[in-house]
Design a protein around this motif. Structure first.
Motif, PDB file in Angstrom:
ATOM      1  N   ALA A  35      37.879 -49.637 -18.139  1.00  0.00           N
ATOM      2  CA  ALA A  35      38.019 -51.074 -18.442  1.00  0.00           C
ATOM      3  C   ALA A  35      38.102 -51.879 -17.146  1.00  0.00           C
ATOM      4  O   ALA A  35      37.542 -52.967 -17.045  1.00  0.00           O
ATOM      5  CB  ALA A  35      39.262 -51.315 -19.297  1.00  0.00           C
ATOM      6  N   ARG A  36      38.780 -51.333 -16.158  1.00  0.00           N
ATOM      7  CA  ARG A  36      39.002 -52.019 -14.889  1.00  0.00           C
ATOM      8  C   ARG A  36      37.788 -51.932 -13.964  1.00  0.00           C
ATOM      9  O   ARG A  36      37.382 -52.916 -13.362  1.00  0.00           O
ATOM     10  CB  ARG A  36      40.211 -51.367 -14.219  1.00  0.00           C
ATOM     11  CG  ARG A  36      41.032 -52.208 -13.317  1.00  0.00           C
ATOM     12  CD  ARG A  36      42.277 -51.483 -12.778  1.00  0.00           C
ATOM     13  NE  ARG A  36      42.099 -50.076 -12.463  1.00  0.00           N
ATOM     14  CZ  ARG A  36      42.619 -49.068 -13.176  1.00  0.00           C
ATOM     15  NH1 ARG A  36      43.348 -49.305 -14.238  1.00  0.00           N
ATOM     16  NH2 ARG A  36      42.420 -47.812 -12.831  1.00  0.00           N
ATOM     17  N   GLU A  37      37.201 -50.743 -13.867  1.00  0.00           N
ATOM     18  CA  GLU A  37      36.181 -50.489 -12.843  1.00  0.00           C
ATOM     19  C   GLU A  37      34.797 -50.196 -13.407  1.00  0.00           C
ATOM     20  O   GLU A  37      33.853 -49.991 -12.639  1.00  0.00           O
ATOM     21  CB  GLU A  37      36.621 -49.298 -11.981  1.00  0.00           C
ATOM     22  CG  GLU A  37      37.967 -49.488 -11.315  1.00  0.00           C
ATOM     23  CD  GLU A  37      38.507 -48.189 -10.743  1.00  0.00           C
ATOM     24  OE1 GLU A  37      37.711 -47.398 -10.205  1.00  0.00           O
ATOM     25  OE2 GLU A  37      39.726 -47.974 -10.848  1.00  0.00           O
ATOM     26  N   GLY A  38      34.678 -50.108 -14.711  1.00  0.00           N
ATOM     27  CA  GLY A  38      33.392 -49.764 -15.298  1.00  0.00           C
ATOM     28  C   GLY A  38      33.125 -48.270 -15.206  1.00  0.00           C
ATOM     29  O   GLY A  38      33.992 -47.486 -14.813  1.00  0.00           O
ATOM     30  N   ALA A  39      31.897 -47.892 -15.534  1.00  0.00           N
ATOM     31  CA  ALA A  39      31.537 -46.481 -15.559  1.00  0.00           C
ATOM     32  C   ALA A  39      31.547 -45.852 -14.174  1.00  0.00           C
ATOM     33  O   ALA A  39      31.524 -44.640 -14.043  1.00  0.00           O
ATOM     34  CB  ALA A  39      30.165 -46.301 -16.206  1.00  0.00           C
ATOM     35  N   GLY A  40      31.625 -46.666 -13.129  1.00  0.00           N
ATOM     36  CA  GLY A  40      31.679 -46.146 -11.781  1.00  0.00           C
ATOM     37  C   GLY A  40      33.057 -45.664 -11.363  1.00  0.00           C
ATOM     38  O   GLY A  40      33.243 -45.204 -10.233  1.00  0.00           O
ATOM     39  N   ALA A  41      34.031 -45.748 -12.258  1.00  0.00           N
ATOM     40  CA  ALA A  41      35.390 -45.293 -11.933  1.00  0.00           C
ATOM     41  C   ALA A  41      35.350 -43.837 -11.469  1.00  0.00           C
ATOM     42  O   ALA A  41      34.582 -43.031 -11.985  1.00  0.00           O
ATOM     43  CB  ALA A  41      36.299 -45.436 -13.148  1.00  0.00           C
ATOM     44  N   SER A  42      36.173 -43.518 -10.502  1.00  0.00           N
ATOM     45  CA  SER A  42      36.203 -42.182  -9.911  1.00  0.00           C
ATOM     46  C   SER A  42      36.881 -41.180 -10.841  1.00  0.00           C
ATOM     47  O   SER A  42      38.035 -41.375 -11.245  1.00  0.00           O
ATOM     48  CB  SER A  42      36.955 -42.240  -8.579  1.00  0.00           C
ATOM     49  OG  SER A  42      37.321 -40.955  -8.157  1.00  0.00           O
ATOM     50  N   VAL A  43      36.169 -40.102 -11.155  1.00  0.00           N
ATOM     51  CA  VAL A  43      36.728 -39.033 -11.977  1.00  0.00           C
ATOM     52  C   VAL A  43      37.899 -38.381 -11.238  1.00  0.00           C
ATOM     53  O   VAL A  43      38.916 -38.037 -11.841  1.00  0.00           O
ATOM     54  CB  VAL A  43      35.636 -38.003 -12.333  1.00  0.00           C
ATOM     55  CG1 VAL A  43      36.225 -36.797 -13.031  1.00  0.00           C
ATOM     56  CG2 VAL A  43      34.566 -38.636 -13.193  1.00  0.00           C
ATOM     57  N   LYS A  44      37.775 -38.253  -9.937  1.00  0.00           N
ATOM     58  CA  LYS A  44      38.843 -37.662  -9.133  1.00  0.00           C
ATOM     59  C   LYS A  44      40.113 -38.516  -9.238  1.00  0.00           C
ATOM     60  O   LYS A  44      41.213 -37.988  -9.410  1.00  0.00           O
ATOM     61  CB  LYS A  44      38.408 -37.568  -7.668  1.00  0.00           C
ATOM     62  CG  LYS A  44      39.402 -36.833  -6.787  1.00  0.00           C
ATOM     63  CD  LYS A  44      38.983 -36.861  -5.323  1.00  0.00           C
ATOM     64  CE  LYS A  44      37.867 -35.875  -5.085  1.00  0.00           C
ATOM     65  NZ  LYS A  44      37.533 -35.747  -3.646  1.00  0.00           N
ATOM     66  N   ASP A  45      39.957 -39.846  -9.166  1.00  0.00           N
ATOM     67  CA  ASP A  45      41.114 -40.730  -9.289  1.00  0.00           C
ATOM     68  C   ASP A  45      41.711 -40.671 -10.692  1.00  0.00           C
ATOM     69  O   ASP A  45      42.934 -40.702 -10.854  1.00  0.00           O
ATOM     70  CB  ASP A  45      40.738 -42.173  -8.949  1.00  0.00           C
ATOM     71  CG  ASP A  45      40.473 -42.380  -7.460  1.00  0.00           C
ATOM     72  OD1 ASP A  45      40.851 -41.500  -6.653  1.00  0.00           O
ATOM     73  OD2 ASP A  45      39.884 -43.417  -7.109  1.00  0.00           O
ATOM     74  N   ILE A  46      40.861 -40.579 -11.700  1.00  0.00           N
ATOM     75  CA  ILE A  46      41.352 -40.470 -13.084  1.00  0.00           C
ATOM     76  C   ILE A  46      42.217 -39.218 -13.227  1.00  0.00           C
ATOM     77  O   ILE A  46      43.321 -39.270 -13.776  1.00  0.00           O
ATOM     78  CB  ILE A  46      40.176 -40.472 -14.086  1.00  0.00           C
ATOM     79  CG1 ILE A  46      39.530 -41.860 -14.136  1.00  0.00           C
ATOM     80  CG2 ILE A  46      40.640 -40.032 -15.479  1.00  0.00           C
ATOM     81  CD1 ILE A  46      38.217 -41.922 -14.893  1.00  0.00           C
ATOM     82  N   ALA A  47      41.722 -38.093 -12.725  1.00  0.00           N
ATOM     83  CA  ALA A  47      42.481 -36.843 -12.809  1.00  0.00           C
ATOM     84  C   ALA A  47      43.809 -36.965 -12.061  1.00  0.00           C
ATOM     85  O   ALA A  47      44.859 -36.557 -12.577  1.00  0.00           O
ATOM     86  CB  ALA A  47      41.656 -35.688 -12.252  1.00  0.00           C
ATOM     87  N   ARG A  48      43.771 -37.543 -10.861  1.00  0.00           N
ATOM     88  CA  ARG A  48      44.993 -37.684 -10.053  1.00  0.00           C
ATOM     89  C   ARG A  48      46.040 -38.525 -10.772  1.00  0.00           C
ATOM     90  O   ARG A  48      47.199 -38.141 -10.893  1.00  0.00           O
ATOM     91  CB  ARG A  48      44.658 -38.309  -8.693  1.00  0.00           C
ATOM     92  CG  ARG A  48      45.858 -38.464  -7.771  1.00  0.00           C
ATOM     93  CD  ARG A  48      45.500 -39.146  -6.460  1.00  0.00           C
ATOM     94  NE  ARG A  48      44.719 -40.362  -6.601  1.00  0.00           N
ATOM     95  CZ  ARG A  48      45.189 -41.550  -7.005  1.00  0.00           C
ATOM     96  NH1 ARG A  48      46.464 -41.672  -7.319  1.00  0.00           N
ATOM     97  NH2 ARG A  48      44.403 -42.604  -7.106  1.00  0.00           N
ATOM     98  N   VAL A  49      45.628 -39.701 -11.276  1.00  0.00           N
ATOM     99  CA  VAL A  49      46.573 -40.589 -11.963  1.00  0.00           C
ATOM    100  C   VAL A  49      47.108 -39.933 -13.239  1.00  0.00           C
ATOM    101  O   VAL A  49      48.273 -40.103 -13.594  1.00  0.00           O
ATOM    102  CB  VAL A  49      45.912 -41.959 -12.260  1.00  0.00           C
ATOM    103  CG1 VAL A  49      46.803 -42.817 -13.133  1.00  0.00           C
ATOM    104  CG2 VAL A  49      45.580 -42.682 -10.958  1.00  0.00           C
ATOM    105  N   ALA A  50      46.260 -39.153 -13.911  1.00  0.00           N
ATOM    106  CA  ALA A  50      46.689 -38.460 -15.138  1.00  0.00           C
ATOM    107  C   ALA A  50      47.594 -37.272 -14.831  1.00  0.00           C
ATOM    108  O   ALA A  50      48.210 -36.716 -15.744  1.00  0.00           O
ATOM    109  CB  ALA A  50      45.473 -38.003 -15.935  1.00  0.00           C
TER     110      ALA A  50
END
Length: 194
Positions: A35-50
């Motif tokens: 929602a914030r960054e679009g489809a370009g959001a980093s998968v690595k960042d998603i995993a880290r935050v999760a």
């Protein structure tokens, strides 16, 4: 992504409780990131935050497209499932308004993933099914309000869904949240009885 990959996501075996919590957290974080960054959001960042490793993410979702598809499906499911809970917890008009606000949030996330979703969701019948599920949720909310004479009879849930779609296109971004709220109020003015 092939149809077989999508089928694999939908037909997975049930997860252990801890794995399900990890997946739920991944999808929650991914929805916010898209929602914030679009489809370009980093998968690595998603995993880290999760709070999981990238390997865990890729074991569950072998491609970013599959992650986007899973986020989309979960968000649709949550949006549809929350309608009865809202009507049980709030007065009918408040429940309808709360759902509309959640819909705007859902559409903001969806717009962030729009390019990827165009590739992933190619089946027109699936899009129609999603619209029908969302219209059913609205119909539930309208029926609760109509039962208490708080909403005009004959309001078509599909018309409300289309109006909400228009609101989300015009004012779905976070910077325009006040405008979205005012437009929701206008829509409710046409639905709610005095």
């Amino acid at each position: 992504m092939t149809g077989h990959e999508g089928d694999a996501v939908r037909s997975r075996r049930p997860l252990r409780a801890d794995a399900q919590r990890n997946e739920d957290r991944l999808l929650e974080v991914a929805a916010a990131a898209f929602a914030r960054e679009g489809a370009g959001a980093s998968v690595k960042d998603i995993a880290r935050v999760a709070g999981v490793g990238v390997g865990t993410l890729y074991r569950r979702f072998p491609s970013k497209e599959l992650l986007i598809e899973a986020v989309y499906r979960q968000e649709v499911q949550r949006l549809c499932e929350v309608a009865p809970h809202l009507t049980a917890m709030q007065p009918p008009v408040d429940a309808l308004r709360s759902w509309m606000e959640r819909f705007i949030d859902f559409m903001a996330a969806k717009q962030g993933m729009a390019d990827a979703l165009a590739v992933v969701l190619t089946d027109e019948s699936e899009r129609l099914q999603t619209r029908a599920l969302l219209a059913d949720a609205i119909a539930h909310l309208l029926a609760a309000a109509q039962t208490e004479s708080k909403a005009r009879p004959g309001v078509d849930a599909r018309d409300v869904l289309m109006a909400l779609g228009g609101i989300s296109l015009m004012a779905g971004s976070e910077e325009q949240r006040d405008l979205a709220g005012r437009l929701i109020d206008l829509l409710l003015y046409g639905i709610v009885t005095n």
